[in-house]
Design a protein around this motif. Structure first.
Motif, PDB file in Angstrom:
ATOM      1  N   MET A   1      10.830 -15.534  -4.946  1.00  0.00           N
ATOM      2  CA  MET A   1      10.501 -14.843  -6.186  1.00  0.00           C
ATOM      3  C   MET A   1      11.178 -13.988  -5.826  1.00  0.00           C
ATOM      4  SD  MET A   1       7.308 -13.076  -8.136  1.00  0.00           S
ATOM      5  CE  MET A   1       6.188 -14.788  -8.578  1.00  0.00           C
ATOM      6  N   PRO A   2      12.082 -12.359  -6.230  1.00  0.00           N
ATOM      7  CA  PRO A   2      12.620 -11.379  -5.315  1.00  0.00           C
ATOM      8  C   PRO A   2      11.437 -10.399  -4.875  1.00  0.00           C
ATOM      9  CG  PRO A   2      13.808 -12.148  -7.033  1.00  0.00           C
ATOM     10  CD  PRO A   2      12.967 -12.856  -7.374  1.00  0.00           C
ATOM     11  N   HIS A   3      10.720 -10.379  -7.022  1.00  0.00           N
ATOM     12  CA  HIS A   3      10.330  -9.150  -6.927  1.00  0.00           C
ATOM     13  C   HIS A   3       8.991  -9.686  -7.222  1.00  0.00           C
ATOM     14  CE1 HIS A   3      13.615  -7.820  -8.422  1.00  0.00           C
ATOM     15  NE2 HIS A   3      13.693  -6.672  -7.129  1.00  0.00           N
ATOM     16  N   GLU A   4       7.446  -9.332  -6.646  1.00  0.00           N
ATOM     17  CA  GLU A   4       6.270  -9.748  -7.313  1.00  0.00           C
ATOM     18  C   GLU A   4       5.478  -8.727  -7.095  1.00  0.00           C
ATOM     19  OE1 GLU A   4       2.329 -12.355  -4.311  1.00  0.00           O
ATOM     20  OE2 GLU A   4       4.140 -10.908  -3.071  1.00  0.00           O
ATOM     21  N   LYS A   5       4.876  -8.896  -7.976  1.00  0.00           N
ATOM     22  CA  LYS A   5       4.092  -7.946  -9.146  1.00  0.00           C
ATOM     23  C   LYS A   5       2.849  -8.214  -8.660  1.00  0.00           C
ATOM     24  CE  LYS A   5       7.847  -6.538 -11.621  1.00  0.00           C
ATOM     25  NZ  LYS A   5       8.465  -6.753 -12.000  1.00  0.00           N
ATOM     26  N   ILE A   6       1.754  -6.859  -7.400  1.00  0.00           N
ATOM     27  CA  ILE A   6       0.384  -7.045  -7.411  1.00  0.00           C
ATOM     28  C   ILE A   6      -0.322  -6.182  -8.338  1.00  0.00           C
ATOM     29  CG2 ILE A   6      -1.581  -7.523  -5.487  1.00  0.00           C
ATOM     30  CD1 ILE A   6       1.641  -8.004  -4.017  1.00  0.00           C
ATOM     31  N   ASN A   7      -1.312  -6.394  -8.807  1.00  0.00           N
ATOM     32  CA  ASN A   7      -2.573  -5.438  -9.370  1.00  0.00           C
ATOM     33  C   ASN A   7      -3.887  -5.738  -8.429  1.00  0.00           C
ATOM     34  OD1 ASN A   7      -0.782  -4.243 -10.923  1.00  0.00           O
ATOM     35  ND2 ASN A   7      -1.007  -6.234 -12.361  1.00  0.00           N
ATOM     36  N   PRO A   8      -4.599  -5.707  -7.710  1.00  0.00           N
ATOM     37  CA  PRO A   8      -5.478  -5.919  -6.777  1.00  0.00           C
ATOM     38  C   PRO A   8      -6.223  -5.111  -7.694  1.00  0.00           C
ATOM     39  CG  PRO A   8      -3.774  -4.883  -5.131  1.00  0.00           C
ATOM     40  CD  PRO A   8      -3.761  -4.261  -6.655  1.00  0.00           C
ATOM     41  N   ASP A   9      -7.959  -6.132  -7.580  1.00  0.00           N
ATOM     42  CA  ASP A   9      -8.995  -6.424  -7.649  1.00  0.00           C
ATOM     43  C   ASP A   9      -9.313  -4.596  -7.360  1.00  0.00           C
ATOM     44  OD1 ASP A   9      -8.459  -8.523  -8.771  1.00  0.00           O
ATOM     45  OD2 ASP A   9     -10.112 -10.053  -7.790  1.00  0.00           O
ATOM     46  N   THR A  10      -9.053  -4.285  -6.207  1.00  0.00           N
ATOM     47  CA  THR A  10     -10.213  -2.530  -5.457  1.00  0.00           C
ATOM     48  C   THR A  10      -9.408  -2.211  -6.221  1.00  0.00           C
ATOM     49  OG1 THR A  10      -8.555  -3.158  -3.981  1.00  0.00           O
ATOM     50  CG2 THR A  10     -10.291  -4.282  -3.184  1.00  0.00           C
ATOM     51  N   LEU A  11      -8.083  -2.348  -6.968  1.00  0.00           N
ATOM     52  CA  LEU A  11      -7.695  -0.799  -7.846  1.00  0.00           C
ATOM     53  C   LEU A  11      -8.298  -0.884  -9.548  1.00  0.00           C
ATOM     54  CD1 LEU A  11      -4.579  -0.425  -5.497  1.00  0.00           C
ATOM     55  CD2 LEU A  11      -6.722   0.839  -5.658  1.00  0.00           C
ATOM     56  N   VAL A  12      -7.689  -0.336 -10.399  1.00  0.00           N
ATOM     57  CA  VAL A  12      -7.865   0.052 -11.390  1.00  0.00           C
ATOM     58  C   VAL A  12      -7.249  -0.728 -12.369  1.00  0.00           C
ATOM     59  CG1 VAL A  12      -6.788   2.450 -11.839  1.00  0.00           C
ATOM     60  CG2 VAL A  12      -8.802   1.213 -13.890  1.00  0.00           C
ATOM     61  N   ARG A  13      -7.091  -1.562 -13.477  1.00  0.00           N
ATOM     62  CA  ARG A  13      -6.205  -2.416 -14.293  1.00  0.00           C
ATOM     63  C   ARG A  13      -5.366  -1.015 -14.663  1.00  0.00           C
ATOM     64  NH1 ARG A  13      -5.375  -7.384 -12.636  1.00  0.00           N
ATOM     65  NH2 ARG A  13      -3.988  -9.319 -14.644  1.00  0.00           N
ATOM     66  N   PRO A  14      -4.663  -1.645 -14.534  1.00  0.00           N
ATOM     67  CA  PRO A  14      -3.286  -0.594 -15.170  1.00  0.00           C
ATOM     68  C   PRO A  14      -2.538  -1.577 -16.354  1.00  0.00           C
ATOM     69  CG  PRO A  14      -1.821  -2.147 -13.822  1.00  0.00           C
ATOM     70  CD  PRO A  14      -2.938  -2.558 -12.800  1.00  0.00           C
ATOM     71  N   HIS A  15      -2.574   0.053 -16.654  1.00  0.00           N
ATOM     72  CA  HIS A  15      -1.894  -0.414 -18.662  1.00  0.00           C
ATOM     73  C   HIS A  15      -0.246   0.254 -18.684  1.00  0.00           C
ATOM     74  CE1 HIS A  15      -5.549  -1.209 -20.217  1.00  0.00           C
ATOM     75  NE2 HIS A  15      -6.242  -0.147 -19.661  1.00  0.00           N
ATOM     76  N   GLY A  16       0.834  -1.163 -18.645  1.00  0.00           N
ATOM     77  CA  GLY A  16       1.771  -0.477 -18.780  1.00  0.00           C
ATOM     78  C   GLY A  16       2.532  -0.342 -17.073  1.00  0.00           C
ATOM     79  N   PHE A  17       1.990  -0.883 -16.439  1.00  0.00           N
ATOM     80  CA  PHE A  17       2.946  -0.475 -15.138  1.00  0.00           C
ATOM     81  C   PHE A  17       1.952  -1.728 -13.528  1.00  0.00           C
ATOM     82  CE2 PHE A  17      -0.212   2.789 -14.494  1.00  0.00           C
ATOM     83  CZ  PHE A  17      -0.729   3.200 -13.961  1.00  0.00           C
TER      84      PHE A  17
END
Length: 133
Positions: A1-17
């Motif tokens: 996968m060339p682009h891995e998108k990560i939303n760590p549990d230690t950061l607020v859950r984003p909306h739209g990004f």
């Protein structure tokens, strides 16, 4: 996968990004800031939604000129004149419409409020970074 998108549990859950994008590839495309005008310089409209949609379409066209697709975009920088809540809602709606039509996914994004842009009728400007394989 060339682009891995990560939303760590230690950061607020984003909306739209995505909070983090890890990208690998052999070519980087960096666009200049794009505004809500067409190739003839005609403004898409006097509202945030119309200008956001057109600016995003222009970003996608610029990335395509560099050999990429909207899916290759790993970062957006958005400069917004007078970013009130209702104006941002309109802006996000325009961005979402353009992204859906182009098949663009969520990516890392920063939005910066500004007092003005190069032309007084311009309400926002978007630049992008794309990583190609």
């Amino acid at each position: 996968m060339p682009h891995e998108k990560i939303n760590p549990d230690t950061l607020v859950r984003p909306h739209g990004f995505a909070q983090v994008v890890v990208a690998s590839g052999s070519r980087t495309v960096i666009t200049s800031g794009q505004v809500g005008i067409d190739a003839d310089g005609k403004l898409a409209g006097s509202d945030y939604r119309s200008q956001a949609r057109r600016a995003a379409e222009n970003v996608y066209a610029a990335v395509a000129a560099g050999g990429g697709t909207p899916a290759d975009i790993v970062r957006l920088m958005i400069y917004v004149v007078d970013p009130t809540e209702s104006r941002l809602n309109d802006l996000y709606q325009g961005l979402a419409e353009a992204a859906r039509e182009a098949g663009a996914g969520r990516t890392a994004m920063t939005l910066i409020g500004v007092t003005g842009l190069s032309e007084p009728e311009w309400l926002l400007e978007i630049d992008a970074t794309a990583i190609l394989e």
